[in-house]
Design an enzyme around this catalytic site. Structure first.
Site, PDB file in Angstrom:
ATOM      1  N   ILE A  75       0.841  -1.196   0.000  1.00 45.01           N
ATOM      2  CA  ILE A  75       0.000   0.000   0.000  1.00 45.01           C
ATOM      3  C   ILE A  75       0.874   1.243   0.000  1.00 45.01           C
ATOM      4  O   ILE A  75       2.018   1.202   0.451  1.00 45.01           O
ATOM      5  CB  ILE A  75      -0.966  -0.018   1.209  1.00 45.01           C
ATOM      6  N   CYS A  76       0.320   2.333  -0.492  1.00 44.58           N
ATOM      7  CA  CYS A  76       0.932   3.662  -0.460  1.00 44.58           C
ATOM      8  C   CYS A  76       2.188   3.698  -1.341  1.00 44.58           C
ATOM      9  O   CYS A  76       2.106   3.435  -2.525  1.00 44.58           O
ATOM     10  CB  CYS A  76       1.190   4.080   0.989  1.00 44.58           C
ATOM     11  N   ALA A  77       3.327   4.026  -0.792  1.00 44.67           N
ATOM     12  CA  ALA A  77       4.559   4.112  -1.574  1.00 44.67           C
ATOM     13  C   ALA A  77       5.145   2.744  -1.897  1.00 44.67           C
ATOM     14  O   ALA A  77       5.870   2.587  -2.880  1.00 44.67           O
ATOM     15  CB  ALA A  77       5.593   4.943  -0.815  1.00 44.67           C
TER      16      ALA A  77
ATOM     17  N   TYR B 285       0.423   5.255  -4.051  1.00 39.59           N
ATOM     18  CA  TYR B 285       0.175   6.645  -3.688  1.00 39.59           C
ATOM     19  C   TYR B 285       0.272   7.489  -4.959  1.00 39.59           C
ATOM     20  O   TYR B 285       1.191   7.302  -5.760  1.00 39.59           O
ATOM     21  CB  TYR B 285       1.199   7.113  -2.643  1.00 39.59           C
TER      22      TYR B 285
END
Length: 130
Positions: A50-52, A71
């Protein structure tokens, strides 16, 4: 807690990477985690980020294909091949998600993969997620 050697040789149901910076850089640079992820991919096991982390860890290691998400910063999205704008993307054995605001959807998807749709729907109802 287990020793690194034991973690590398364990057959995991799912390996999940949290996001954030600089944490994703530290995950990327972990030789032990790299071995775990490579084994998971080679064995057809599920893994998620998730995210970066989809861009910084998975993409940089060649462990995510076309259609993933991360992200939405341009420098992260540029590392993915044809990234999607979906909150959560499942591409084969890999699940990716955008970030903090999509974390519940991400967790529900992973829960469904591990425990089935009925369990996901029960949790969604109890958590007032629709």
């Amino acid at each position: 807690d287990i020793r690194h050697e034991e973690a590398i040789n364990t057959n995991w149901d799912l390996v999940v990477l949290p996001g954030g910076m600089p944490g994703a850089n530290h995950l990327r640079d972990s030789k032990v985690l790299s071995e775990i992820l490579e084994k998971q991919a080679r064995d057809g096991g599920k893994y998620a980020a998730i995210c970066a982390a989809p861009a910084v860890v998975l993409a940089e290691k060649g462990l995510v294909g076309e259609g993933a998400t991360c992200y939405p910063a341009p420098h992260f999205r540029a590392k993915l091949v044809n990234p999607t704008d979906e909150a959560v993307a499942v591409t084969g054995q890999v699940t990716t998600s955008k970030g903090p605001g999509t974390a519940i959807k991400f967790a529900l998807e992973l829960g469904e993969q591990l425990f089935g749709k009925e369990v996901r729907e029960k949790i969604e109802k109890e958590m007032l997620v629709s």
